[in-house]
Design a protein around this motif. Structure first.
Motif, short mmCIF file in Angstrom:
data_model
loop_
_atom_site.label_atom_id
_atom_site.label_comp_id
_atom_site.label_asym_id
_atom_site.label_seq_id
_atom_site.Cartn_x
_atom_site.Cartn_y
_atom_site.Cartn_z
N ASP A 187 2.13 6.20 -6.88
CA ASP A 187 0.91 7.37 -7.41
C ASP A 187 0.72 8.28 -7.05
N ILE A 188 1.15 9.18 -5.91
CA ILE A 188 1.52 10.77 -5.52
C ILE A 188 3.38 11.31 -6.61
N ASP A 206 0.64 -1.12 -0.11
CA ASP A 206 0.43 0.25 0.16
C ASP A 206 0.98 1.30 -0.06
N LEU A 207 1.93 1.53 0.66
CA LEU A 207 2.61 2.74 0.58
C LEU A 207 3.05 2.22 -0.57
N LYS A 261 2.77 1.98 -3.24
CA LYS A 261 2.13 2.18 -4.39
C LYS A 261 1.40 3.66 -3.52
N LYS A 262 1.25 3.77 -3.23
CA LYS A 262 0.89 5.37 -2.67
C LYS A 262 2.11 6.48 -3.01
N THR A 263 3.19 6.51 -3.17
CA THR A 263 4.35 6.88 -3.34
C THR A 263 4.06 6.85 -4.44
#
Length: 170
Positions: A48-49, A41-42, A44-46
């Motif tokens: 994406d940002i 998750d982290l 993917k989140k990073t």
């Protein structure tokens, strides 16, 4: 958000200063994520940002990934003029990895061992062109973190490391 933006701003500032010194060095920002097994998750989140807010992606060559399960855009990363601006990793690069243009570390993890931390700090303390620059900001390694409690063992840090804290007020 804020810590990532600050680290990216520093990377851009360093890039401009290298240009002013007629250097082709493209400074590299290393982003170290927590090494939690299966914590995609982290990651993917990073990613994406970086894509959505900064147009930094593996597709356009500005992002490299160095994870055990995913390695991308690493072929030219050690070249001073590589187009890669940011590299995500967990802990794979700490032993024996050398990329002198890496000068900024964004830390999203706890340091478990002092040896590990000093090796990690060492990744951003090399000189890209084996020389000192006129502008002193190019002679320094930078660490940004969202961790509230950070320290470096004084015996090893002795005069090389200073810690500046900033806090947001309301």
């Amino acid at each position: 958000g804020f810590v990532l933006q600050t680290a990216l701003n520093k990377r851009e500032e360093l890039s401009q200063q290298y240009s002013k010194e007629n250097s082709n060095v493209n400074p590299l920002l290393l982003i170290q994520l927590p090494d939690k097994r299966g914590d995609t998750d982290l990651v993917k989140k990073t990613i994406d940002i970086l894509k959505d807010k900064h147009s930094i992606t593996t597709d356009n060559g500005r992002l490299a990934i160095y994870l055990s399960e995913n390695k991308e855009n690493l072929a030219t990363i050690k070249k001073n003029d590589s187009e890669v601006e940011v590299m995500l990793f967990k802990q794979a690069i700490t032993i024996g990895w050398d990329c002198p243009r890496a000068s900024i570390l964004l830390l999203f993890r706890d340091w478990n061992s002092i040896i590990f931390s000093i090796q990690t700090v060492g990744r951003i303390m090399r000189m890209a062109e084996q020389k000192h620059y006129e502008n002193d900001i190019l002679n320094i390694g930078y660490i940004y973190t969202d961790l509230s409690d950070i320290s470096v063992h004084q015996d090893i840090a002795g005069g090389f490391v200073t810690i500046n804290n900033s806090r947001r007020n309301n």
